[in-house]
Design an enzyme around this catalytic site. Structure first.
Site, PDB file in Angstrom:
ATOM      1  CG  HIS A  16      31.092 -30.979  34.282  1.00 46.10           C
ATOM      2  ND1 HIS A  16      30.010 -30.596  35.036  1.00 46.10           N
ATOM      3  CD2 HIS A  16      31.230 -30.037  33.323  1.00 46.10           C
ATOM      4  CE1 HIS A  16      29.533 -29.467  34.559  1.00 46.10           C
ATOM      5  NE2 HIS A  16      30.242 -29.098  33.511  1.00 46.10           N
ATOM      6  CG  ASP A  53      29.465 -28.944  29.887  1.00 43.91           C
ATOM      7  OD1 ASP A  53      29.062 -28.397  30.913  1.00 43.91           O
ATOM      8  OD2 ASP A  53      30.674 -29.029  29.566  1.00 43.91           O
ATOM      9  CG  ASP A 111      31.764 -25.942  34.306  1.00 43.44           C
ATOM     10  OD1 ASP A 111      32.812 -25.354  34.617  1.00 43.44           O
ATOM     11  OD2 ASP A 111      31.437 -26.141  33.128  1.00 43.44           O
ATOM     12  CG  HIS A 162      27.079 -24.783  33.278  1.00 43.67           C
ATOM     13  ND1 HIS A 162      26.613 -25.931  33.871  1.00 43.67           N
ATOM     14  CD2 HIS A 162      28.250 -25.111  32.710  1.00 43.67           C
ATOM     15  CE1 HIS A 162      27.496 -26.898  33.684  1.00 43.67           C
ATOM     16  NE2 HIS A 162      28.498 -26.424  32.972  1.00 43.67           N
TER      17      HIS A 162
HETATM   18 ZN   LIG Z   1      30.107 -27.423  32.297  1.00 38.40          ZN
END
Ligand SMILES: [Zn+2]
Length: 972
Positions: free
Chosen positions: A48, A50, A170, A387
């Protein structure tokens, strides 16, 4: 040298042979796939990543600033590709195309070819495939579509594949619009998969935690884990124990999951820095677990998993609302981020609208492959939907990086817009030598617009107003000017009504501080007035206005009125607002056209932020329990009237200033506010709201939009799906707003629209409140590690960030508010785009087209349709998206099937071919196959929704049903 290497070669060969035949070295059996009749554990390797959070997107990519967080996406992709090439059974999924693009551009042709093979073999699968994993609360649906389209086009171009699976793991809650978008984007598996994942998440949150593997099965190279040890030459053999661990964890999860397929999300944030570490363990686990035979383990992906779920042929619960607000504890409602970093949210929203307009203009004059184009703005906006970006939950330095990218993209798009407008307005048929040089005023938000403030003598200020909407509009333009000796003329030279309103001190101070902070300059002259005039602009077209110096006053100069009695009524049109002189409070709202007469008040308050027992922070809104502080019970009132607008100026306290405006031809109130700096010298964080209270019986019910699209019914202290235990009566009732909110009783609807993402609630009947700004002194413990305490510095001082924004209010008879919300919502999202130049008026008129539309002059889009994308793609084709603005049953006349005549929309071009595509334009619509997932408790067929029929390529009429969005690729 190890002992093993001292063994004679012939013996070593024998040993290796024995081990390989046992399947122990390089021979793990991992390709068995699904086994019917067994519990199948789908191992889904993922990382994951970001797109900016504690570090910037580039720092995450290259692995710099590792003292903050050890994370390097380049390492992830490098090592994953190597690991996948080692064994064709291994799989990996990747989501964030903003990262993938950075990596892809660095690879050799040879590596690119190998990666293409991995993708076509299904070993590397793109999930979601957008530029980022967008937030679902604070993002606007047009931004969600744009950022997904950007990623999907990269995938299509390089791999000729279309992502099949959604992967929103997420974001802090899930929206209803997200489900719609996923369903329309790809095959409809997506949306059910989404709910399936949500089902999974509820389990994850209850038992396992996050989107990581079960405890003990995380194999990051830097972590302390128990490797599967199957080498008899080494100590600590543990195969049996690890197999038992695996089966126990699988059975526990299977007990709370439907079907005999469960998914293990084998990854976490920025994992797979050294991918072999994970794959080595998973190879062994799959091999030995399957040898054991009690359960079946396999390398999988969300699409393989969805196929298996579908094949199970069972029914699924259908959820049609959303998952907001999210909470991870009784005091921990994640409703602060709906508002966190309101300046960033405002910037993103204003550039989102600008990006729509800039792409229209770019298309109208031809996209440049080299030189300035709108890609970098799309890139920056795509990243900004992440996000941790638009949510306001990134660290300050990362937020600065997002803003820098947006500013660079906007600057390049401005160049595109300026030259496109020069080109379009030039009378001659070709525009190789544009005759005007336009500039724009992106800093009008701080009242700074040099071309309007300094008009050279002998020339006029030429203002070209471009209208990105598909219908004609009339708006009041406001520009700062040096004096009132100016006249306004329309494109034919007729004088039009002008109104001058004196600059107020709050605006002047804001302007001088922020021009120093942003530009490093202190402009010598402060404009004396705002010049206002009404502009009427045709759809997808422009109109021109000339501001010229005269020797005397060129319009109505508004003076501050001295009221004679306590009741002050304002409003030059049918809408009036009544204020009390003594208290300064709004008392009632009336509309002579509709007969509405509603007692109402409006005030500013702030919640004190909790600083202990779960502090309020970037994510979490946790008021300290005291009632919100009313900033002022008695507010001095300054009334300014004029032919175009009446204004009420109010300084609510030293750091909240508001102007209430009622326009001649608008039936809504516009509120302009400046909030900040929020003082914290009392060591108390503050979260500032406006509250509108009306004499209405609303019975706990109010409505908020989902990503600027559908309105969802909210009931205070109640959730449809489960018995809510109210632990936070304020924070637990906040919902995200992108378009706005409304409430109603049996007579009237009271609606508020916002200019950026924010949070709102109705805490008491007849009330609506909206949070505009937050400043806190503590971190809320969800990872960002900073208090949300935004400051701005000029050369000498720093002060708390001030927010300058607008909101809009309308009161309508019940059932008629949606027209205002939908039409005005589009106007707020897509304001008139203003470009300025200085020229002699007659010369300009002689050489320019001063008013025109690019559509058929007798055509405009129906009032229930918005043109949300008109864009020339890199290959020269045209991307067109049309959106129906109304839900079924929202409006008696407008919630109907509607037709758009493309021949009239594209009046100046010939449409040679038209092809309808998925929402993200990556495959033909005809190629999309919906799978008939079964829904629980539904006896008959799926309820029918009105949808437009196929487009006849000769008639070129597009039909749209309520809330339908249709996407086309045209050759023109
Ligand atoms: Zn995230």
């Amino acid at each position: 040298m190890s002992d093993l290497l001292k063994i004679p070669n012939f013996f070593l060969a024998f040993l290796v042979c024995v081990l390989v035949s046992c399947g122990l070295i390089g021979g793990y059996e991992t390709g068995g796939g699904i086994v019917e009749g067994k519990l199948n554990v789908h191992l889904v390797p993922h990382s994951h990543d970001d797109v900016g959070w504690l570090k910037t997107v580039d720092q995450y990519f290259v692995g710099s600033n590792n003292s903050i967080q050890g994370a390097c996406v380049e390492n992830v992709l490098d090592s994953v590709v190597t690991a996948l090439l080692r064994d064709p059974n291994r799989k990996f999924i990747f989501a964030e195309m903003a990262f993938f693009r950075r990596w892809w551009l660095l690879q050799s042709v040879k590596i690119q070819a190998l990666v293409k093979k991995l993708v076509s073999a299904g070993q590397l699968e793109f999930v979601n495939g957008g530029w980022c994993m967008h937030d679902e609360a604070a993002s606007h649906y047009i931004d969600m579509i744009d950022q997904t389209t950007l990623g999907h086009s990269l995938i299509k171009l390089n791999f000729n594949v279309t992502p099949r699976a959604g992967w929103q793991i997420d974001p802090f809650g899930h929206s209803a619009v997200q489900a719609y978008l996923l369903g329309a984007e790809v095959i409809l598996d997506f949306w059910l998969l989404l709910f399936d994942l949500v089902e999974y998440f509820i389990l994850v949150n209850e038992r396992l935690g996050h989107y990581s593997p079960p405890d003990g099965f995380s194999f990051e190279v830097s972590e302390d884990f128990e490797p599967v040890q199957d080498n008899p030459l080494l100590f600590d053999m543990n195969v049996e124990k690890r197999v038992n661990d695996f089966i126990n964890a699988a059975v526990t999860q299977a007990n709370v999951t439907r079907t005999n397929h469960i998914m293990w999300t084998m990854g976490e944030d920025f994992r797979y820095q050294y991918a072999e570490s994970w794959f080595k363990q998973m190879d062994k686990l799959i091999h030995y677990v399957n040898k054991d035979g009690r359960v079946n383990a396999l390398y999988s992906s969300p699409s393989v998993y969805a196929d298996a779920k579908f094949a199970s042929n069972i029914s699924w619960p259908l959820k049609t609302d959303d998952y907001f607000p999210y909470a991870d504890g009784g005091n921990s409602y994640w409703t602060g981020y709906f508002t966190s970093r309101p300046a960033l949210k405002g910037y993103i929203r204003s550039l989102s609208g600008y990006y729509v307009a800039a792409r229209q203009l770019e298309y109208l004059t031809g996209r440049r492959s080299k030189g300035p184009n709108t890609f970098s703005l799309g890139d920056a906006l795509g990243i900004a939907q992440h996000h941790d970006a638009v949510t306001g939950t990134a660290k300050q330095h990362t937020t600065n990086d997002y803003q820098k990218r947006l500013a660079i993209g906007a600057h390049e798009a401005e160049t595109v817009v300026n030259s496109a407008l020069s080109c379009l307005t030039t009378s001659t048929s070709n525009c190789t030598i544009p005759t005007s040089t336009f500039t724009q005023c992106p800093l009008l938000n701080i009242s700074y617009c040099p071309p309007a403030e300094n008009i050279p003598s002998g020339k006029s200020l030429v203002i070209v107003a471009y209208n990105p909407l598909g219908w004609n509009r009339t708006d009041v333009i406001r520009i700062p000017v040096k004096d009132a000796n100016l006249v306004v003329q329309d494109n034919e030279g007729n004088m039009i009504e002008a109104q001058f309103i004196e600059f107020n001190i709050v605006t002047s101070n804001l302007r001088s501080f922020y021009t120093q902070a942003y530009l490093g300059i202190l402009p010598q002259d402060v404009p004396k007035y705002w010049l206002l005039f009404q502009a009427s602009v045709p759809p997808l077209g422009w109109n021109t206005y000339f501001i010229t110096q005269t020797t005397s006053k060129g319009g109505y100069v508004s003076m501050v009125e001295t009221p004679q009695n306590d009741d002050i009524e304002i409003g030059p049109g049918s809408l009036k607002m009544l204020f009390s002189l003594n208290s300064g409070q709004l008392k009632r709202i009336t509309n002579s056209r509709t007969g509405i007469d509603l007692p109402a008040q409006q005030s500013y308050l702030w919640y004190g932020s909790s600083d202990e027992n779960q502090p309020s922070g970037a994510y979490i809104f946790h008021p300290n329990g005291s009632p919100p502080m009313v900033v002022s019970r008695s507010v001095p009132i300054k009334v300014i009237r004029g032919p175009l607008v009446d204004e009420v100026h109010q300084q609510f306290n030293p750091w909240i200033y508001q102007v209430t405006r009622l326009y001649k031809d608008k039936e809504h109130a516009e509120f302009e506010f400046i909030i900040g700096e929020i003082p914290t010298d009392d060591s108390l964080g503050k979260e500032v709201i406006t509250r509108i209270t009306a004499d209405m019986s609303t019975n706990k019910v109010f409505y908020t939009d989902s990503n600027g699209r559908d309105f969802l019914k909210r009931v205070r202290d109640y959730r449809e799906d489960w018995p809510l235990q109210v632990t936070q009566p304020i924070a637990g009732n906040y919902y995200p707003l992108n378009l706005g909110m409304y409430t109603r009783d049996d007579k009237v609807e009271m609606s508020v629209l916002v200019d950026r993402a924010t949070g709102g609630a109705s805490i008491n009947d007849g009330q609506m409140e909206i949070m505009f700004h937050r400043r806190m002194l503590h971190d809320d413990g969800r990872g960002v590690g900073e208090a949300l305490d935004e400051t701005v510095c000029n050369t000498t001082t720093c002060q708390g960030l001030a927010i300058h924004g607008n909101y809009y209010m309308s009161v309508d008879t019940v059932g008629s508010g949606s027209r205002w919300r939908r039409t005005t919502g589009q106007e707020i999202y897509s304001p008139l785009l203003l470009a300025f130049t200085h020229e002699n008026q007659e010369d300009y008129k002689a050489s320019h087209s001063t008013r025109s539309t690019t559509m058929d002059p007798n055509y405009s889009l129906p009032p229930n349709v918005a043109l949300i994308t008109l864009q020339e793609l890199e290959d020269g084709s045209v991307l067109l998206r049309l959106a129906h603005l109304y839900e079924a049953n929202e409006d008696v006349d407008l919630s109907t099937l509607v037709k758009v005549e493309l021949k009239k929309l594209f009046a100046q071009k010939m449409i040679k071919t038209i092809r309808e595509t998925s929402l993200s334009a990556n495959q033909d619509k005809s190629a999309i196959k919906r799978r008939p997932w079964k829904v629980e408790d539904r006896s008959g067929p799926e309820p029918s929704t009105v949808r437009g029929g196929p487009v006849d390529p000769s008639a070129l009429v597009v039909e749209l049903g309520p809330m339908e969005i249709r996407t086309f690729i045209l050759q023109v």
